[in-house]
Design an enzyme around this catalytic site. Structure first.
Site, PDB file in Angstrom:
ATOM      1  N   SER A 202     -26.129  52.668 -27.907  1.00  0.00           N
ATOM      2  CA  SER A 202     -25.416  51.406 -28.124  1.00  0.00           C
ATOM      3  C   SER A 202     -25.978  50.670 -29.325  1.00  0.00           C
ATOM      4  CB  SER A 202     -25.540  50.521 -26.884  1.00  0.00           C
ATOM      5  OG  SER A 202     -25.109  49.197 -27.149  1.00  0.00           O
TER       6      SER A 202
ATOM      7  N   TYR B 186     -29.949  45.980 -20.624  1.00  0.00           N
ATOM      8  CA  TYR B 186     -28.993  47.029 -20.997  1.00  0.00           C
ATOM      9  C   TYR B 186     -29.433  47.718 -22.284  1.00  0.00           C
ATOM     10  CZ  TYR B 186     -24.795  49.186 -22.911  1.00  0.00           C
ATOM     11  OH  TYR B 186     -23.910  50.080 -23.466  1.00  0.00           O
TER      12      TYR B 186
END
Length: 340
Positions: A127, A152
């Site tokens: 990501s 995350y």
């Protein structure tokens, strides 16, 4: 070839399956169909790909290590595209343990399956959030990613580190893809394009973080899928001349690589909202507010490495992409139902 694709009921996974099957590959897809967001949307995506003759869906949780190990042993996959994860920056603040199960244990079960069954190439989702506190733009894969600002992001950086250890220990080719703000038809309901569109149509106020002074490298789903399909054929190899002191952290002496995958041209949040307003023919009611925990000011991908490896650059502009998303949304949710 025979592929395993994880997260096949997800936004990106379902589209990757469609492309692989259209190219004649056999695909087995897994997903746990959790209720992080509307399961009806996940089922609708599955309905689109289930009829494909070379596709088989199996409901399975990544954290179920015995089931995952048995699946790998039985199917003997040639390649794996691992897209399943617990997504969401803000949700990771509220429910951190969900990220340990899906993003850490789940990633490890996939690595173990690939290791023990001689998978030729593992491509997995990282990501853009790994860039964390980086303020230099565009983000390059040679940049430091040691200061994530959400759990995350920390799990995605951990995935890259775990993959490198397996590439080094077992000569296992792995490629990580740092996705930049993916949007388009059948997109995730927790993402800004979906949230803004729904609220504008419902006559509700939209919250705009950092008083609108934010930038995102919005990347259309078709461009993301094209990049994935191309990079899975670019298998990393051993480089005996690579050294930590002089080499990029996105490469290694082991068969390991990491790429940015994005549009490569950030759009201001206000311009993106303007594109939604234009596509809907409705002006949004706006509430400007401060930056929220876990947010970053600007994302901007340097995709030079990906272009050099695959020859591909993103093509779909924001106006075209937003119109396609809005058309899908209005059709799918007409009269408040799910495509009724």
């Amino acid at each position: 070839m025979k592929y395993l694709v994880t997260g096949v009921a997800g936004f990106i996974g379902s589209q990757v399956v469609s492309r692989l099957c259209s190219l004649g590959h056999q695909v087995i897809g897994i997903d746990n169909l959790n209720d992080y967001y509307d399961v009806n949307l996940k089922l609708a995506r599955l309905d689109e790909i289930n009829p494909l003759v070379t596709f088989q869906f199996i409901e399975m949780d990544l954290a179920d290590r015995d089931s995952i190990a048995a699946l790998f042993a039985e199917q003997q996959f040639d390649k794996v595209i691992h897209l399943a994860a617990q997504a969401g920056v803000r949700y990771s603040i509220e429910n951190p343990m969900a990220y340990a199960d899906s993003n850490l244990i789940g990633h490890l079960t996939i690595l173990e399956g690939c290791r023990h069954n001689k998978v030729k190439h593992l491509v997995y989702a990282s990501s853009s959030s790994v860039y964390g506190l980086n303020s230099k733009t565009p983000f390059e894969t040679s940049d430091s990613v040691d200061h994530p600002v959400s759990l995350y992001a920390a799990t995605k950086k951990s995935n890259e580190l775990m993959a490198h250890s397996y590439s080094h220990l077992y000569n296992m080719p792995t490629t990580g893809l740092r996705f930049f703000t993916v949007y388009g038809p059948a997109g995730r309901p927790d993402m800004a394009p979906f949230i803004f569109t729904k609220k504008i149509l419902d006559g509700e106020i939209i919250d705009i973080n950092n008083n609108g002074d934010m930038w995102r490298d919005f990347t259309y789903i078709d461009d993301i899928v094209e990049g994935i399909i191309r990079i899975q054929d670019v298998i990393p190899t051993v480089d005996v001349d690579w050294k930590v002191e002089t080499g990029s952290p996105a490469t290694s002496s082991a068969p390991y690589s990491v790429y940015n995958i994005g549009h490569g041209s950030p759009i201001s949040l206000m311009d993106f909202i303007g594109a939604i307003e234009e596509a809907l023919g409705i002006e949004a009611k706006k509430n400007f507010r401060d930056m929220q925990p876990g947010d970053v000011y600007k994302t901007y991908a340097d995709t030079t490495d990906l272009f050099e490896a695959t020859g591909y650059k993103a093509k779909v502009g924001v106006k075209e992409g937003v119109e396609a998303f809005v058309d899908w949304y209005k059709d799918f949710y007409k009269q408040g139902g799910y495509g009724e």
